[in-house]
Design a protein around this motif. Sequence first.
Motif, PDB file in Angstrom:
ATOM      1  N   GLU A   1       7.351   5.953  -3.214  1.00 23.06           N
ATOM      2  CA  GLU A   1       6.535   6.985  -3.866  1.00 23.06           C
ATOM      3  C   GLU A   1       5.390   6.352  -4.661  1.00 23.06           C
ATOM      4  O   GLU A   1       4.257   6.846  -4.623  1.00 23.06           O
ATOM      5  N   ASP A   2       5.672   5.265  -5.367  1.00 22.58           N
ATOM      6  CA  ASP A   2       4.611   4.579  -6.113  1.00 22.58           C
ATOM      7  C   ASP A   2       3.541   4.058  -5.162  1.00 22.58           C
ATOM      8  O   ASP A   2       2.339   4.155  -5.443  1.00 22.58           O
ATOM      9  N   TYR A   3       3.966   3.512  -4.035  1.00 15.13           N
ATOM     10  CA  TYR A   3       3.014   3.043  -3.024  1.00 15.13           C
ATOM     11  C   TYR A   3       2.148   4.206  -2.535  1.00 15.13           C
ATOM     12  O   TYR A   3       0.925   4.082  -2.416  1.00 15.13           O
ATOM     13  N   LEU A   4       2.778   5.342  -2.244  1.00 11.21           N
ATOM     14  CA  LEU A   4       2.045   6.500  -1.715  1.00 11.21           C
ATOM     15  C   LEU A   4       1.026   7.052  -2.702  1.00 11.21           C
ATOM     16  O   LEU A   4      -0.003   7.598  -2.289  1.00 11.21           O
ATOM     17  N   THR A   5       1.281   6.893  -4.009  1.00  5.89           N
ATOM     18  CA  THR A   5       0.306   7.358  -5.006  1.00  5.89           C
ATOM     19  C   THR A   5      -0.822   6.351  -5.213  1.00  5.89           C
ATOM     20  O   THR A   5      -1.724   6.596  -6.001  1.00  5.89           O
ATOM     21  N   GLY A   6      -0.753   5.223  -4.504  1.00  5.40           N
ATOM     22  CA  GLY A   6      -1.817   4.227  -4.609  1.00  5.40           C
ATOM     23  C   GLY A   6      -1.612   3.212  -5.709  1.00  5.40           C
ATOM     24  O   GLY A   6      -2.523   2.452  -6.048  1.00  5.40           O
ATOM     25  N   GLN A   7      -0.425   3.157  -6.271  1.00 10.45           N
ATOM     26  CA  GLN A   7      -0.155   2.208  -7.346  1.00 10.45           C
ATOM     27  C   GLN A   7      -0.197   0.782  -6.809  1.00 10.45           C
ATOM     28  O   GLN A   7       0.590   0.413  -5.941  1.00 10.45           O
TER      29      GLN A   7
ATOM     30  N   LEU B   1      16.227  -6.694 -11.841  1.00 11.80           N
ATOM     31  CA  LEU B   1      14.815  -6.645 -12.181  1.00 11.80           C
ATOM     32  C   LEU B   1      14.078  -6.891 -10.875  1.00 11.80           C
ATOM     33  O   LEU B   1      14.120  -8.008 -10.346  1.00 11.80           O
ATOM     34  N   ARG B   2      13.466  -5.840 -10.319  1.00 12.71           N
ATOM     35  CA  ARG B   2      12.862  -5.912  -8.982  1.00 12.71           C
ATOM     36  C   ARG B   2      11.342  -5.887  -9.074  1.00 12.71           C
ATOM     37  O   ARG B   2      10.759  -5.070  -9.775  1.00 12.71           O
ATOM     38  N   PHE B   3      10.737  -6.795  -8.331  1.00 11.64           N
ATOM     39  CA  PHE B   3       9.292  -6.848  -8.171  1.00 11.64           C
ATOM     40  C   PHE B   3       8.991  -6.417  -6.736  1.00 11.64           C
ATOM     41  O   PHE B   3       9.429  -7.085  -5.798  1.00 11.64           O
ATOM     42  N   ALA B   4       8.274  -5.302  -6.577  1.00  9.00           N
ATOM     43  CA  ALA B   4       7.994  -4.769  -5.243  1.00  9.00           C
ATOM     44  C   ALA B   4       6.532  -5.015  -4.889  1.00  9.00           C
ATOM     45  O   ALA B   4       5.633  -4.736  -5.686  1.00  9.00           O
ATOM     46  N   PHE B   5       6.332  -5.536  -3.686  1.00 10.35           N
ATOM     47  CA  PHE B   5       5.003  -5.897  -3.201  1.00 10.35           C
ATOM     48  C   PHE B   5       4.666  -5.139  -1.927  1.00 10.35           C
ATOM     49  O   PHE B   5       5.535  -4.915  -1.090  1.00 10.35           O
ATOM     50  N   CYS B   6       3.396  -4.805  -1.766  1.00  7.60           N
ATOM     51  CA  CYS B   6       2.915  -4.343  -0.472  1.00  7.60           C
ATOM     52  C   CYS B   6       2.064  -5.472   0.102  1.00  7.60           C
ATOM     53  O   CYS B   6       1.722  -6.428  -0.604  1.00  7.60           O
ATOM     54  N   GLY B   7       1.743  -5.373   1.384  1.00  9.52           N
ATOM     55  CA  GLY B   7       0.966  -6.445   1.982  1.00  9.52           C
ATOM     56  C   GLY B   7       0.770  -6.244   3.462  1.00  9.52           C
ATOM     57  O   GLY B   7       0.864  -5.124   3.980  1.00  9.52           O
ATOM     58  N   GLU B   8       0.531  -7.353   4.125  1.00 13.00           N
ATOM     59  CA  GLU B   8       0.216  -7.343   5.548  1.00 13.00           C
ATOM     60  C   GLU B   8       1.401  -7.834   6.367  1.00 13.00           C
ATOM     61  O   GLU B   8       1.893  -8.943   6.158  1.00 13.00           O
ATOM     62  N   LEU B   9       1.814  -6.988   7.310  1.00 15.06           N
ATOM     63  CA  LEU B   9       2.898  -7.343   8.209  1.00 15.06           C
ATOM     64  C   LEU B   9       2.340  -8.167   9.353  1.00 15.06           C
ATOM     65  O   LEU B   9       1.357  -7.793   9.990  1.00 15.06           O
ATOM     66  N   GLY B  10       2.979  -9.292   9.623  1.00 14.18           N
ATOM     67  CA  GLY B  10       2.555 -10.165  10.716  1.00 14.18           C
ATOM     68  C   GLY B  10       3.454 -10.016  11.926  1.00 14.18           C
ATOM     69  O   GLY B  10       4.222  -9.056  12.050  1.00 14.18           O
TER      70      GLY B  10
END
Length: 162
Positions: free
Chosen positions: A141-147, A92-101
Amino acid sequence: MNTRWKPNVTVAAIIAQDGKFLLVEEHTPEGLKLNNPAGHLDPGESLADGCAREALEETTHTFRPTALVGVYLSRVQRPSRDNTRAEDITYLRFAFCGELGEVQVGRQLDRGIVRTLWLTPDEIRASASRHRSPLLVRSVEDYLTGQRYPLALMHTDLSVLL
């Protein structure tokens, strides 16, 4: 005795910059594979904190999750071989986008991680045979669609952190 089935909870960082995504190349039972910076949630941490920790351990960069990209369920079945027993694992994976430091100077990549690399979406799609999981390309792909979903969607009860 009945054993209750429980999926393995994992967190993944979808890190994009200048049209490319930060991936890791890692040793797996199936050989060298590509993956998002990802790993298992540890006791006592929130999902977002676990994602930040895994990104740091696997890339040496700090990472601050800002949105949830998606929640994914997958299954891996490995036959027995070389004195290992067969495995049937659900993730069960939770994928996050964010800010790279910044890179944390002096920090080493986590055990099993060979290197980090930046790939374009087309390069990721073209390397599907080298993916550790089909969730790599799906989350990109989900990230690229703006999800994106707000982090407020998730709540970590204080009892987890104690």
